[in-house]
Design an enzyme around this catalytic site. Structure first.
Site, short mmCIF file in Angstrom:
data_model
loop_
_atom_site.label_atom_id
_atom_site.label_comp_id
_atom_site.label_asym_id
_atom_site.label_seq_id
_atom_site.Cartn_x
_atom_site.Cartn_y
_atom_site.Cartn_z
N SER A 44 0.84 -1.20 0.00
CA SER A 44 0.00 0.00 0.00
C SER A 44 0.87 1.25 0.00
CB SER A 44 -0.85 -0.02 1.27
OG SER A 44 -1.45 1.23 1.48
N TYR A 104 -1.63 -1.22 10.96
CA TYR A 104 -1.90 -1.68 9.59
C TYR A 104 -0.70 -1.38 8.69
CZ TYR A 104 -3.56 -1.64 4.78
OH TYR A 104 -3.66 -1.85 3.42
N LYS A 155 2.18 -3.95 6.78
CA LYS A 155 2.56 -3.97 5.36
C LYS A 155 4.07 -3.79 5.22
CE LYS A 155 -1.45 -4.58 3.42
NZ LYS A 155 -1.74 -5.87 2.78
#
Ligand code: NAD
Ligand code: UD1
Length: 339
Positions: free
Chosen positions: A124, A148, A152
């Protein structure tokens, strides 16, 4: 050639599944339906007229993964399965690390045991944190401000280490998505958030149908042309097409480690989105200026040159299409897959 699509019932997974099937690949899907519906899979089958195996299991279920690799000659994996809500990741970080990080480690272990070396991973633009420059090239500094984003970044590093450990074997591509929006032009599949959407487009779409009262614009005092946040919105069809290009590229290279931005290279503000949505839907979109959302950055858009040059990937859809298709999906499915 058979591709394992993890999280294949989700928003990006369904669109990619359609394109893989239409391009002649066979697919196997694993999903635990934590954030998706079986109906999404039915619609993928309906759009393509093709059948494929669906395994309802958790990505952390090693025996389920083993069984898939024993029963199917999996040539490559596109790994979408994961948790993606930034706010929630602050409340339940361990669930995020379990699914996103441990889930990916377990998947790679099973792949290695079965001599499957090719992986495309959903990363992302969140890994750029507060970007040091725009447009953002892949070489930019990375950072994270929430579990989050950290999950990643951790996976990116784990996959880099994994590839370095066996450089002649592993063939891995990280795709850093900017802001996927839109839906399949048929209106059959699209983004179906549980509860009240966190992301701008599904929120605006639900205001347009009257399901939500008004859009809260998170800040109008950013250093941007109209003061509201600027993002790189990309049509989910273009994003999905990027996965097929990444797969072809991996097949041609044999082994290696690659990182590509998937974005349009164009920044669009919150107010521009609201205005465009109002114009295309013909519906009023009331909004009010609300405080900034913690963790938001002013401006984030991609430098997509590398994907264009190396993958031969280009976007086909403009902002009008993105909003038209979002609206088409929302109108046809006011309650998502429960409609
Ligand atoms: P999504 O939630 O629609 O799809 C993810 C799918 O994974 C869902 O079908 C969900 O049920 C499944 N899943 C979740 N936990 C699982 C588990 N433990 N085992 C098996 N399946 C599980 O999300 P999406 O928007 O399609 O995103 C796909 C991937 O792309 C995610 O990894 C996400 O972090 C990443 N990503 C998404 C965006 C975005 O804006 N949508 C942006 C950047 C990166
Ligand atoms: C968010 C996540 C990011 C994730 C991405 C895609 C945060 C802080 N970041 O990014 O990690 O990769 O989604 O899933 O959550 N906005 C409003 N009102 C709303 C919703 C959004 O004004 O109700 C604004 C935001 O402030 C931002 C823009 O709209 O300027 C886009 O927001 P959103 O769709 O949530 O995406 P990101 O913030 O880019």
């Amino acid at each position: 050639m058979t591709i394992l699509v993890t999280g294949g019932a989700g928003y990006i997974g369904t669109h990619t599944a359609v394109q893989l099937l239409e391009a002649g690949y066979d697919i196997v899907v694993i999903d635990n339906f934590h954030n998706s519906h079986i109906e999404a899979i039915e619609r993928v089958k309906r759009i393509t007229g093709k059948e494929f195996p669906l395994i309802k299991a958790d990505i952390n279920d090693q025996s389920a993964l083993e069984a898939i690799f024993q029963q199917h000659k999996i040539k490559a994996v596109i790994h979408f399965a994961g948790l993606k809500a930034v706010g929630e990741s602050n409340q339940i970080p361990l669930a995020y690390y379990r699914t996103n990080v441990a889930g990916t480690v377990g998947l790679c272990e099973v792949m290695e045991r079965h001599n499957c070396n090719t992986l495309v991973f959903s990363s992302s633009a969140t890994v750029y944190g507060n970007p040091e420059q725009v447009p953002i090239p892949e070489s930019s500094k990375t950072s994270a401000t929430n579990p989050y984003g950290r999950s990643k970044l951790m996976v990116e590093e784990i996959l880099a280490d994994t590839q370095r450990s066996r450089p002649d074997f592993w063939n891995i591509t990280l795709l850093r998505y900017f802001n996927p929006i839109g839906a399949h032009p048929s209106g059959q599949i699209g983004e179906d958030p549980n509860d009240i959407p966190n992301n701008l487009l599904p929120y605006v779409a639900q205001v347009a149908t009257g399901k939500l009262r008004q859009v809260n614009v998170f800040g109008n005092d950013y250093n941007t042309p109209d003061g509201t946040g600027v993002r790189d919105y990309i049509h989910v069809m273009d994003l999905s097409a990027g996965h097929l290009k990444a797969l072809e590229h991996l097949q041609n290279t044999g082994s290696g480690f690659h990182i590509f931005n998937l974005g349009t290279g164009r920044g669009v503000s919150v107010l521009e989105i609201i205005e465009k949505f109002r114009e295309i839907s013909g519906q009023p979109i009331p909004y009010k200026i609300a405080p900034r959302r913690p963790g938001d950055v002013a401006t984030c858009y991609a430098d997509p040159t590398k994907a264009q040059k190396v993958l031969g990937w280009n976007t086909q859809y403009g902002l009008e299409d993105m909003i038209k298709h979002t609206w088409n999906w929302q109108k046809q499915n006011p309650n998502g897959y429960r409609s």
